[in-house]
Design a protein around this motif. Sequence first.
Motif, mmCIF file in Angstrom:
data_model
loop_
_atom_site.group_PDB
_atom_site.id
_atom_site.type_symbol
_atom_site.label_atom_id
_atom_site.label_comp_id
_atom_site.label_asym_id
_atom_site.label_seq_id
_atom_site.Cartn_x
_atom_site.Cartn_y
_atom_site.Cartn_z
ATOM 1 N N ASP A 63 0.517 -1.263 0.126
ATOM 2 C CA ASP A 63 0.043 -0.109 -0.228
ATOM 3 C C ASP A 63 0.772 1.414 0.056
ATOM 4 N N VAL A 64 0.619 2.611 -0.921
ATOM 5 C CA VAL A 64 1.135 3.755 -0.947
ATOM 6 C C VAL A 64 0.467 4.330 0.067
ATOM 7 N N LEU A 65 1.019 4.598 0.979
ATOM 8 C CA LEU A 65 0.051 5.739 1.695
ATOM 9 C C LEU A 65 1.196 6.914 2.388
ATOM 10 N N GLU A 66 0.266 8.001 2.940
ATOM 11 C CA GLU A 66 0.701 9.727 3.140
ATOM 12 C C GLU A 66 0.096 9.886 4.060
ATOM 13 N N ILE A 67 1.358 10.354 4.985
ATOM 14 C CA ILE A 67 0.948 11.120 6.095
ATOM 15 C C ILE A 67 0.626 12.559 6.136
ATOM 16 N N LYS A 68 -0.733 13.445 6.958
ATOM 17 C CA LYS A 68 -1.187 13.967 6.318
ATOM 18 C C LYS A 68 -0.303 15.750 7.501
ATOM 19 N N ASP A 69 0.903 15.990 7.036
ATOM 20 C CA ASP A 69 1.629 15.923 8.208
ATOM 21 C C ASP A 69 1.368 18.053 7.626
ATOM 22 N N GLY A 70 1.197 18.315 6.277
ATOM 23 C CA GLY A 70 1.508 19.542 5.877
ATOM 24 C C GLY A 70 2.695 20.266 5.029
ATOM 25 N N VAL A 71 3.495 19.401 5.527
ATOM 26 C CA VAL A 71 4.921 19.334 4.549
ATOM 27 C C VAL A 71 4.315 18.558 2.866
ATOM 28 N N SER A 72 3.878 17.498 2.713
ATOM 29 C CA SER A 72 3.395 16.807 1.059
ATOM 30 C C SER A 72 2.827 17.564 0.199
ATOM 31 N N LEU A 73 2.087 18.237 1.345
ATOM 32 C CA LEU A 73 1.427 19.122 -0.371
ATOM 33 C C LEU A 73 2.786 20.045 -0.825
ATOM 34 N N TYR A 74 3.439 19.990 -0.807
ATOM 35 C CA TYR A 74 4.240 20.484 -2.020
ATOM 36 C C TYR A 74 5.298 18.914 -2.205
ATOM 37 N N ARG A 75 6.154 19.538 -3.254
ATOM 38 C CA ARG A 75 7.219 18.059 -3.209
ATOM 39 C C ARG A 75 7.673 17.808 -2.839
ATOM 40 N N ASN A 76 8.661 17.998 -1.959
ATOM 41 C CA ASN A 76 9.495 18.058 -0.861
ATOM 42 C C ASN A 76 9.906 18.990 -0.238
ATOM 43 N N PRO A 77 10.675 18.704 1.301
ATOM 44 C CA PRO A 77 10.880 19.849 1.700
ATOM 45 C C PRO A 77 12.044 21.005 1.145
ATOM 46 N N VAL A 78 12.884 20.609 0.535
ATOM 47 C CA VAL A 78 13.588 21.118 -0.299
ATOM 48 C C VAL A 78 13.513 22.012 -1.146
#
Length: 676
Positions: free
Chosen positions: A409-424
């Motif tokens: 399964d592909v899961l995503e943590i809804k922590d706000g950071v994943s709203l864009y591609r990656n932190p950097v």
Amino acid sequence: MAVKYIPYYPNTLEGQALLDNFVRTQRILRYHDNDKVVERVLRGMPLYEMEKKESVGNNSGHNMVIRGECLSACAYLKDQDIKVDLVYIDPPFASGADYAKKVYVRRNPKVAEAIKQTETEVDSDELHNFEEKMYGDIWDKERYLNWMYENLMAIKSVMSDTASIYVHLDYHIGHYVKILMDEIFGESNFSSEIIWKRTTSHAQRKGFAQIHDSIFIYYKDADNAIWNPQYLPHTDEHISKYYSNEDSDGRKYALDNLTAPGQGEARIFFGKTLLPPAGTHWRYSQENIDKLSKEGLIVMTANERPRYKRYLDTLKGSVIGSIWDDIPPVNSQADERIDYATQKPEALLERIIKASSDKNMLVADFFGGSGVTATVASKLGRRFIHCDVGVNSIETTRDRLVKAKAQFDVLEIKDGVSLYRNPVQTMDKLKSLIPGLQDDDQLDRVWAGSITDSRNGRMPVYVPNLMDSSTRLLDTAQMNRIIREAMPDLPDETKKVVVYYIDIADREEIAQFIHEQNDTGIEIELRDLKNVLDNVVLEDTCDYTLAYVQPQGQMFKVWQVTINSFCSDRVLNKIKEYNLKSQEQATKSSKSFKAISISDEGLETIEWLSLDCTSDDSKAPWHSDTEILIDKLGYVRQNGVDTQHFWDGTISSEEKPLRMKIRNICGDETIFTIQQ
């Protein structure tokens, strides 16, 4: 916002990240801000909502590919009472390097077949490509150690009693992390330091070339840890040196010593009572000596000394030690190469997984990168968890696992950071995302810059470092540090500051705290950074047609989607940016330059397509009934199987497709509801 906070390991604060195990020499090594780690650890690991994005196969082993931070992934696992049996992590090395992914423009399907007919093979070096930053490995030592301490504590909290952890680092920071691990896991649970020779020696202006990485191995509990010794086949040189004897039937053997250090009694060999040499004892009891003698495994030499007859074909090989120089890195010609920065070879993980886990055990990598740990674990019959914050890692791993016929399964943590591609990438783009934000050399590095306002003048702006999870939550402790440490050094004319946050403990509580504690005379405005990130999620556009057709040479009709045109503004902007920069560099160096051009149809900017024939519900997890991946040379991988066919601009399915997902070459995915 976090749903709740999950406690770490029960004895979390025993070490307190003070690196104080040097007391025997009366030296205590402390580092900046280590007391703040204690505050965060006492608070616990942030648990966020977890969303299932896709299911591949029936996944009876509950394998997971998780997009999100290590801390939050561990919080989820602990909340679900999931224990991990082996951990391998290859975290950032605090090397000061940025890592980028090469983005290749695919062949235009309209002309791909013509290329094939002329039997023209394009070398990968000739392909048009540009780079896109994946993540940054830029830390100061103190923040890195704080960050690593929390992550290691989180990982320990989800390890089973028989588990081991392998931490892969290099010379930049490995020795410091080794001491952290002594604090967290206990010096008695240290197993080995593996030296992996990852490259050959190369010239260096001064000093010896750095050609190895270190892998630190610790047990959760040394008394119960899983351990399966690994062997290498004996070399011809070893065999000729030590196994020069040969029986009449051709079996090679060596004559080994039967003694060991220490005092011992005499034993009887073939009717003769023999004392062991001074300072030694016979290795076997009389009963075992008699048994081995009857089996022909003890012989007397010409000088009347008993020796053990060890046959070569009964041995597994040479036990592998702590220096690994037999596993080369993934080079440009390797079949497993997937053009992912920091990719590690499968042979490295195969050795680790075989040594410290058994079949059906759960193997986890919380900085999963290219997905090598999950892929090898699946091939070896283990269950797996892959976790990474970058979308490129998730997509690369997902495609790699599909090819390996894994279920997950592909899961995503809804922590706000994943709203864009990656932190950097988000941090790089903040200045364009936050209206009016500009660099400001007069401000300390705590501040991201400033915004000029007609009423308040220059307003310093605080933004949490998305690459450092410890700054993500704005609570009273973090707010206090901003007020007490950052704001007193602001220019005298400052009237107002803007503080952005990803997560906030309690907005009313923070506002009351500011009211009571802010004696600087400077107004503080709180803003939610997620609102800014929400505004930059752009979807690509696609024109397509759906038809029920009977392909040439086939007996049955299929549903065929033909992509007429595809447009990704972000990809086109990246290409435009690359062309302008390259043209400028070529002009300065008087070199020729060929710009990257995209056809009107834009099909060269598509990397992957998938059809879901199961559900048209936009909130349902994705189910890929059929999919196509176009590699950088233009060849198709269909449903995980590599072919030598070029993509023709279509994708087909036996069932009627309800949704289509397209990934552009930069990794952005867009879902289209199929219009009937």
